[in-house]
Write an enzyme that holds these catalytic residues in place. Structure first.
Site, PDB file in Angstrom:
ATOM      1  N   HIS A   1       0.835  -1.205   0.000  1.00  0.00           N
ATOM      2  CA  HIS A   1       0.000   0.000   0.000  1.00  0.00           C
ATOM      3  C   HIS A   1       0.872   1.258   0.000  1.00  0.00           C
ATOM      4  CE1 HIS A   1      -3.642   2.382   1.082  1.00  0.00           C
ATOM      5  NE2 HIS A   1      -2.749   3.147   1.680  1.00  0.00           N
ATOM      6  N   GLU A   2       1.822   1.319   0.925  1.00  0.00           N
ATOM      7  CA  GLU A   2       2.661   2.517   1.014  1.00  0.00           C
ATOM      8  C   GLU A   2       3.580   2.641  -0.205  1.00  0.00           C
ATOM      9  OE1 GLU A   2       1.720   4.567   3.070  1.00  0.00           O
ATOM     10  OE2 GLU A   2       0.600   3.291   4.445  1.00  0.00           O
TER      11      GLU A   2
ATOM     12  N   HIS B   1       1.834   4.654  -2.786  1.00  0.00           N
ATOM     13  CA  HIS B   1       2.019   6.097  -2.547  1.00  0.00           C
ATOM     14  C   HIS B   1       3.396   6.541  -3.049  1.00  0.00           C
ATOM     15  CE1 HIS B   1      -1.567   7.046  -0.281  1.00  0.00           C
ATOM     16  NE2 HIS B   1      -1.319   6.158   0.664  1.00  0.00           N
TER      17      HIS B   1
ATOM     18  N   GLU C   1      -4.529   7.983  -2.822  1.00  0.00           N
ATOM     19  CA  GLU C   1      -4.995   6.693  -2.303  1.00  0.00           C
ATOM     20  C   GLU C   1      -5.334   5.729  -3.440  1.00  0.00           C
ATOM     21  OE1 GLU C   1      -4.737   5.610   0.631  1.00  0.00           O
ATOM     22  OE2 GLU C   1      -4.213   7.502   1.604  1.00  0.00           O
TER      23      GLU C   1
END
Length: 494
Positions: A264-265, A268, A294
């Site tokens: 997930h990160e 980003h 996001e």
């Protein structure tokens, strides 16, 4: 030339912003416990310097004068974003910015200690101080921007988002999910009755999990020469595009929560690393709001990281780093596990939006003064029971204390998570339309086509377009929540 003065200002602001970003990342990962008070003071001072520099009286004159100069297309777009940024910054007096930074950092530092002790009574006054300042900020911004107070806060995270537009979409999604969650769990249980869940071994050393995470980060496109992976209380992606700081948190009893957090990160980070370097010192060179941000992180976590083809390739890496010799049929029930839980960051993609909607509703009430901080545990518990059938009434650490967003004053952010999930699903539909066999790339550990698509249509655009314009230009249609619902039904509906 006035635009040249804005350009030079951008370089100075970028330098201060860089320092603040790295100090903030360090505070969350490396700073000694006793350093909090001094760090809060240092960052408050820097934040005040940044704010004063960015709101100097002459800047408004430069912006007006630059409109009459011969600007190229990029400079004209940059000027538009300079104007928008200036308006939003001049809403707040410098002394307020410093006071708010101190209050937020002290509350966040306290939160790390008191959440571990489940001490709501000790934490409540500090959070109350943050909420008081958020209400003050919302009012200041609302008056300057001619918006409702909560809309003025959302504007800081996603320019153009309004409760009147976002609220009905999330309400409709909530209605769908409250019915769909039991259905998805029922489908899952019937599958597990035929093939029981293979238990995790429960012995996953942190150093080996970290090495696995780094390997997957690099494979999906993360530039390890311009970023790093650390541990924090709450996973985040911080730093600056040339030095992106990713964090996660580990459990030695299982590895999927940390791994999915890393993916997930990394999403980003890919966005940050893909932003146009030549615009880095302009507002134009920043990411276009948190819903788009996001959408990039959730794309990597959900559209890539939970795709069965990804695990065809990733399982040998799991075996190499963690010693698990599993088949695809063994791992997918864990990867696609649907379970009602208390913790947002550990939630599956079916239940996750309900966690976000709960917070979206509560923080609107907090900002408007319809709900006081003292009443948060009861209000949280009521919605958690209604949406997921769970109670947190005696467990505030996993209720209103679980996220870093409110201690750090980030009100208006939460809607971006679920809007991002919708945008991610819509991007996947558009990519598959152009590359119907793209999932086959993942089975071979190739992610260049999805990254090239997003780099061209999302990352390289910075803040040139509004969020609605960017979505439509990238995918060929306005935001359409049907793609997300179809994604959930196809993967979890049986």
């Amino acid at each position: 030339m006035s635009f040249q003065k804005l350009d030079e200002l951008g370089h100075r602001l970028e330098a201060l912003g860089h320092a603040l970003a790295i100090l903030g990342a360090d505070e969350a990962t490396q700073m000694a416990v006793g350093g909090g008070e001094a760090r809060a003071e240092a960052m408050a001072t820097l934040a005040g310097m940044h704010h004063r520099m960015a709101t100097a009286p002459e800047i408004a004159d430069w912006i007006e004068a630059a409109q009459d100069e011969a600007l190229n297309e990029d400079q004209a777009a940059a000027l538009r974003e300079f104007r928008r940024q200036h308006l939003n910054l001049t809403c707040l007096p410098p002394e307020f910015v410093e006071r708010q930074m101190r209050t937020r950092m002290r509350c966040e530092h306290l939160w790390r200690d008191l959440r571990a002790r489940n001490d709501w009574a000790g934490f409540q006054p500090a959070l109350g101080g943050v909420v008081d300042l958020v209400r003050e900020e919302a009012q200041l911004r609302a008056e300057a921007l001619k918006l409702d107070p909560y809309d003025a806060l959302m504007e800081q995270f996603d320019p153009g988002n309004r409760v009147a537009d976002v609220g009905p979409v999330l309400e409709e999604l909530k209605t769908f999910l409250v019915d769909f969650v039991p259905r998805a769990i029922d489908v899952q249980e019937k599958r597990l009755a035929k093939r029981p869940l293979k238990a995790l071994s429960g012995t996953y050393p942190v150093d080996r999990q970290r090495e696995l995470g780094l390997a997957l980060m690099a494979a999906v496109g993360f530039d390890v020469t311009h970023g790093s992976l650390s541990v924090s209380h709450h996973p985040f992606c911080g730093g600056v595009p040339t030095d992106v700081r990713i964090t996660t948190r580990y459990r030695t009893t299982e590895f999927l929560s940390a791994l999915m957090g890393v993916l997930h990160e990394t999403g980003h980070a890919l966005y940050e690393q893909g932003l146009p370097r030549e615009w880095a010192h302009w507002p134009l060179g920043k990411a276009r709001g948190m819903a788009i941000h996001e959408s990039q992180s959730l794309f990597v976590e959900k559209q890539i990281g939970r795709n069965p083809a990804f695990w065809t390739w990733a399982l040998p890496m799991v075996e190499r780093h963690l010693g698990e010799d599993w088949s695809l049929d063994d791992i997918l029930p864990h990867v696609h596990r649907v379970e009602r839980g208390l913790i947002r960051v550990d939630a599956d993609e079916v239940t996750y939006p309900l966690h976000v909607i709960l917070r979206f509703e509560l923080e609107q009430d907090l900002v408007a003064g319809r709900l006081e901080v003292a009443d948060l545990p009861e209000a949280w518990d009521a919605r958690m029971q209604a949406y997921l059938g769970l109670s947190t009434i005696d467990n505030p650490a996993d209720g209103p204390m679980q996220d870093v967003h409110w201690p750090s004053g980030a009100f208006g952010y939460f809607p971006s998570y679920t809007l991002g999930a919708m945008i991610a699903a819509q991007q996947w539909t558009a990519i598959e339309r152009e590359h119907p066999d793209v999932s086959a790339d993942f089975a071979e550990g190739r992610f260049d086509r999805v990254n090239d698509w997003r780099r061209e249509r999302i990352w390289s655009q910075g803040s040139r377009w509004s969020t609605p314009e960017l979505i439509e230009r990238a995918t060929g249609e306005p935001l359409n929540a049907d793609h997300f619902r179809r994604h959930l039904e196809a993967r979890y509906g049986g």
